[in-house]
Design an enzyme around this catalytic site. Structure first.
Site, PDB file in Angstrom:
ATOM      1  N   ARG A   1     -14.168  13.856  10.068  1.00  0.00           N
ATOM      2  CA  ARG A   1     -12.804  14.373  10.256  1.00  0.00           C
ATOM      3  C   ARG A   1     -12.521  15.493   9.257  1.00  0.00           C
ATOM      4  NH1 ARG A   1      -9.326   9.397   9.203  1.00  0.00           N
ATOM      5  NH2 ARG A   1      -7.618  10.907   9.291  1.00  0.00           N
TER       6      ARG A   1
ATOM      7  N   LYS B   1      -8.495  -0.943   6.674  1.00  0.00           N
ATOM      8  CA  LYS B   1      -8.786  -1.454   5.334  1.00  0.00           C
ATOM      9  C   LYS B   1      -7.772  -2.519   4.915  1.00  0.00           C
ATOM     10  CE  LYS B   1      -9.266   2.881   4.254  1.00  0.00           C
ATOM     11  NZ  LYS B   1      -9.520   4.218   3.730  1.00  0.00           N
TER      12      LYS B   1
ATOM     13  N   HIS C   1       0.836  -1.196   0.000  1.00  0.00           N
ATOM     14  CA  HIS C   1       0.000   0.000   0.000  1.00  0.00           C
ATOM     15  C   HIS C   1       0.872   1.248   0.000  1.00  0.00           C
ATOM     16  CE1 HIS C   1      -3.274   2.776   0.954  1.00  0.00           C
ATOM     17  NE2 HIS C   1      -2.467   3.317   1.852  1.00  0.00           N
TER      18      HIS C   1
ATOM     19  N   ASP D   1     -15.304   3.695   8.594  1.00  0.00           N
ATOM     20  CA  ASP D   1     -14.198   4.596   8.236  1.00  0.00           C
ATOM     21  C   ASP D   1     -14.707   5.737   7.362  1.00  0.00           C
ATOM     22  OD1 ASP D   1     -11.351   5.393   7.908  1.00  0.00           O
ATOM     23  OD2 ASP D   1     -11.735   4.842   5.827  1.00  0.00           O
TER      24      ASP D   1
ATOM     25  N   SER E   1      -7.398   4.456   9.920  1.00  0.00           N
ATOM     26  CA  SER E   1      -8.127   4.488   8.657  1.00  0.00           C
ATOM     27  C   SER E   1      -7.450   3.597   7.613  1.00  0.00           C
ATOM     28  CB  SER E   1      -8.207   5.934   8.147  1.00  0.00           C
ATOM     29  OG  SER E   1      -8.839   5.980   6.893  1.00  0.00           O
TER      30      SER E   1
END
Length: 433
Positions: free
Chosen positions: A168, A187, A82, A161, A183
């Site tokens: 947020r 995932k 990621h 989320d 967050s």
């Protein structure tokens, strides 16, 4: 148990119990807690942070708010790589086939990209006929055959989320390290992978502009991964200039293919080699980065990685011949050379402004409704530390007759020049794990 007492406890820097965190989040998801109370809680977290144990329970509750996905029948060691995103980040396009050639795999849920250029799926959709997997069964089949699987982001994964992020965004708490970490990691942890590699971008073209703050985020995500007993490594990489030379969807496909042919830009090639080597270390195939890098170089040199990309493109409905004939890709034929009327060295590049110029051409989207033009973008000819002569092109823009002064002005503001020689910036700034 009262919500106001939980908020007050966090405000007073006390540690919350598992039950308090779950009670707060579960009731918020159920619509029993108003936004203004959660906004107050988020602000308390912003100022006072969370312990690793608190964050683990917070993240666990986020994961439990929706579906989790595993891939029964996948025969590969699965790596979830990621990136926190940046300008010219086409890493998955080159790295996933390398994983496949090394006997590993990656199964990714990707959304449409917002910002400078498209996400990974947008980039692959530059290829005519390309369709990503529509079901888990399709994804498992193509991962087993090619090592690469891509599927659209499911709304059923960590729905809490999405709800928290929207709040947020309007309460100035997006930049809270624990909340960013939770967050991202919720995932990652909701989708099965044997190992996780996090590439945290740092610099002008990244969400994290400051190395100290980026290091805190990487460490928090690493600690969180370890708290869930996951095999994880975090890398901090440079985004004070675009990654590689190409920015724009079709152009980035070409650069990724060229990298698999051994002709990629130095910074991008190095990053891909190190990420591939890290995956081999996590799998247990090698003990050192040097050993892993040699194995990555080998599958590039012998053509196995490129073969895996061709297989993936063909299995996804695209024409694998694009890897040998770039005219099959939609690339704008109108070009504009951006040059300067002085000589010197590139001292600094504001990658965000480079990305903005590409987006203004149509390479990215400002809203989810925007339609991306896969054909446009730019190619960097000079990076930080490179010397240039007066009148020499620093970059070339590929456009659809939509060049305008605003784009040129944005590019002018993206460069700082020097008469003195400037050191190049390392691609990899730090590693955790």
């Amino acid at each position: 148990m009262r919500i106001v007492d939980i908020i007050q406890k966090k405000r007073e820097k006390e540690i919350l119990t598992d039950e308090e965190i779950r009670f707060l989040l579960e009731n918020y998801q159920a619509g029993e807690v108003p936004d203004y109370q959660i906004a107050s809680f988020l602000m308390a977290v912003y100022f006072n942070g969370m312990t690793t144990e608190e964050l683990k329970v917070f993240t666990e509750t986020m994961i439990d708010s929706g579906d989790t996905i595993d891939f029964p029948g996948v025969e590969k060691f699965l790596i979830d790589k990621h990136s926190t995103g940046g300008v010219g980040d086409k890493t998955t396009i080159a790295l996933a086939p390398i994983f496949g050639a090394l006997g590993m795999g990656t199964a990714k849920l990707s959304g449409k990209g917002l910002g400078h250029t498209g996400g990974t799926i947008d980039k692959f959709e530059s290829i005519k006929g390309f369709k990503f997997s529509n079901s888990k069964e399709e994804l498992i089949k193509i991962v087993n055959e090619t090592g690469t699987g891509l599927m659209g982001q499911a709304d059923t994964i960590v729905p809490l989320d999405k709800k928290l992020y929207a709040l947020r965004d309007v309460t100035a708490t997006v930049s809270s390290i624990p909340l960013i970490a939770s967050s991202i990691m919720s995932k990652k942890l909701a989708v099965h992978a044997d190992a996780i590699i996090l590439d945290v971008k740092v610099g002008s073209g990244a969400f994290m502009k400051d190395l100290t703050e980026a290091r805190k985020l990487a460490q928090t995500m690493y600690d969180l991964g370890k708290a869930f007993d996951r095999n994880i490594v975090c890398m901090l990489t440079n985004m004070d200039e675009p990654l590689g030379n190409a920015v724009g969807n079709s152009l980035e496909i070409v650069e990724a293919v060229e990298t698999l042919k051994g002709n990629g830009p130095e910074d991008f090639t190095h990053l891909v080699e190190v990420l591939g080597a890290q995956a081999l270390i996590l799998k247990g195939d090698v003990k050192t980065l040097e050993e892993g890098i040699e194995k990555v170089k080998e599958v590039i040199k012998n053509g196995k990685a490129l073969e895996m990309l061709k297989k993936f493109v063909k299995g996804s409905g695209g024409n694998p011949d694009i890897c040998d004939d770039y005219s099959l890709l939609n690339i704008a034929t109108e070009t504009f050379e951006f040059n300067v009327d002085e000589s010197g060295y590139i001292k600094h590049i504001d990658a965000e402004k480079i990305g903005k110029a590409a987006m203004m051409l149509g390479a990215g989207r400002a809203t989810k409704e925007d339609i991306i033009d896969h054909s446009v973008g730019l190619i960097m000819h000079k990076k930080v530390g490179d010397q240039f002569e007066s009148g020499e092109a620093i970059l070339t823009l590929y456009h659809q007759n939509n060049m305008r002064d605003e784009i040129i002005e944005t590019l002018r503001g993206a460069f700082v020049f020097s008469k003195e020689k400037v050191e190049k910036i390392p691609t990899i700034l730090d590693m955790i794990g």
